[in-house]
Motif scaffolding. Structure first.
Motif, PDB file in Angstrom:
ATOM      1  N   UNK A  24     -17.395   2.171  12.329  1.00 32.34           N
ATOM      2  CA  UNK A  24     -16.743   3.235  13.106  1.00 32.34           C
ATOM      3  C   UNK A  24     -15.871   4.097  12.198  1.00 32.34           C
ATOM      4  N   UNK A  25     -15.107   3.475  11.332  1.00 35.44           N
ATOM      5  CA  UNK A  25     -14.260   4.238  10.405  1.00 35.44           C
ATOM      6  C   UNK A  25     -15.104   5.108   9.477  1.00 35.44           C
ATOM      7  N   UNK A  30     -17.110  11.257   8.726  1.00 40.45           N
ATOM      8  CA  UNK A  30     -18.163  12.203   8.384  1.00 40.45           C
ATOM      9  C   UNK A  30     -18.215  13.455   9.257  1.00 40.45           C
ATOM     10  N   UNK A  31     -17.649  13.399  10.460  1.00 43.89           N
ATOM     11  CA  UNK A  31     -17.830  14.487  11.414  1.00 43.89           C
ATOM     12  C   UNK A  31     -16.503  14.975  11.973  1.00 43.89           C
ATOM     13  N   UNK A  32     -16.373  16.307  12.154  1.00 49.28           N
ATOM     14  CA  UNK A  32     -15.177  16.811  12.827  1.00 49.28           C
ATOM     15  C   UNK A  32     -15.155  16.314  14.272  1.00 49.28           C
ATOM     16  N   UNK A  60     -14.825   8.050  18.960  1.00 49.82           N
ATOM     17  CA  UNK A  60     -15.389   9.344  19.329  1.00 49.82           C
ATOM     18  C   UNK A  60     -16.034   9.922  18.081  1.00 49.82           C
ATOM     19  N   UNK A  61     -17.289  10.321  18.221  1.00 46.25           N
ATOM     20  CA  UNK A  61     -18.057  10.863  17.111  1.00 46.25           C
ATOM     21  C   UNK A  61     -18.539  12.251  17.512  1.00 46.25           C
ATOM     22  N   UNK A  99     -24.396  11.166   2.650  1.00 46.84           N
ATOM     23  CA  UNK A  99     -23.414  10.163   3.073  1.00 46.84           C
ATOM     24  C   UNK A  99     -24.059   8.976   3.781  1.00 46.84           C
ATOM     25  N   UNK A 100     -25.094   9.228   4.557  1.00 49.04           N
ATOM     26  CA  UNK A 100     -25.655   8.178   5.403  1.00 49.04           C
ATOM     27  C   UNK A 100     -26.822   7.418   4.783  1.00 49.04           C
ATOM     28  N   UNK A 101     -27.615   8.061   3.953  1.00 51.86           N
ATOM     29  CA  UNK A 101     -28.838   7.420   3.469  1.00 51.86           C
ATOM     30  C   UNK A 101     -28.520   6.299   2.482  1.00 51.86           C
TER      31      UNK A 101
END
Length: 163
Positions: A24-25, A30-32, A60-61, A99-101
């Motif tokens: 979660x952190x 990564x997202x506003x 919240x994402x 960031x995710x891959x």
């Protein structure tokens, strides 16, 4: 008592072994319009943890609520569920992709798999526009170009659309 954000009728719950708070952190970084809303600790021992362990993380994402559940090693993510990111431009495609891959061999057609095994679809809005084009030739060329890509490249999709 911690005040939670307004309720959402349907909230995706993501099952983790014990990394729910860490995930979660990471995701909210990564997202506003993202934040961890609550960390709920277990009031007692349970099959895969002890009293005081993080049990649930509400977060919240990009404005939508999610739950991370530390449920133990019984279930793993697979490609049957993914989170889709709508991107405006190539920079917005590249940033979450980088960031995710965490599993390069899983990359295909804009899909990536993160370090927790969760799949993400990183989709430029242009892709949706091209695949909705009334010209069947545009749709076919863009689709064929996309099928050859690991990470989606908007300039190459635009070239394919033009023919």
């Amino acid at each position: 008592m911690t005040a939670l954000p307004p309720r959402q009728k349907v909230t995706p719950c993501l099952w983790f072994d014990k990394q729910g708070e860490e995930a979660a952190n990471f995701y909210v970084s990564l997202f506003p319009d993202s934040r961890v809303d609550a960390v709920i600790r277990s009031p007692g021992d349970y099959p895969d943890g002890k009293a005081g362990d993080v049990l649930v993380v509400e977060f919240t994402l990009a404005g939508s609520r999610y739950t991370a559940l530390n449920g133990g090693p019984h279930f793993k993510f697979n490609e049957a569920i993914s989170l889709q990111i709508d991107c405006e431009d190539q920079a917005e495609v590249d940033r979450p992709t980088e960031a995710l891959s965490a599993v390069p061999e899983a990359e295909q057609c804009g899909w990536v798999k993160d370090r927790y095994g969760l799949s993400w679809q990183i989709v430029p809005h242009a892709m949706t526009r091209f695949l909705s084009d009334p010209d069947e030739g545009v749709r076919k060329r863009v689709f064929e170009a996309m099928m050859q890509m690991k990470r989606l490249n908007i300039a190459e999709l635009e070239r394919a659309a033009r023919g």
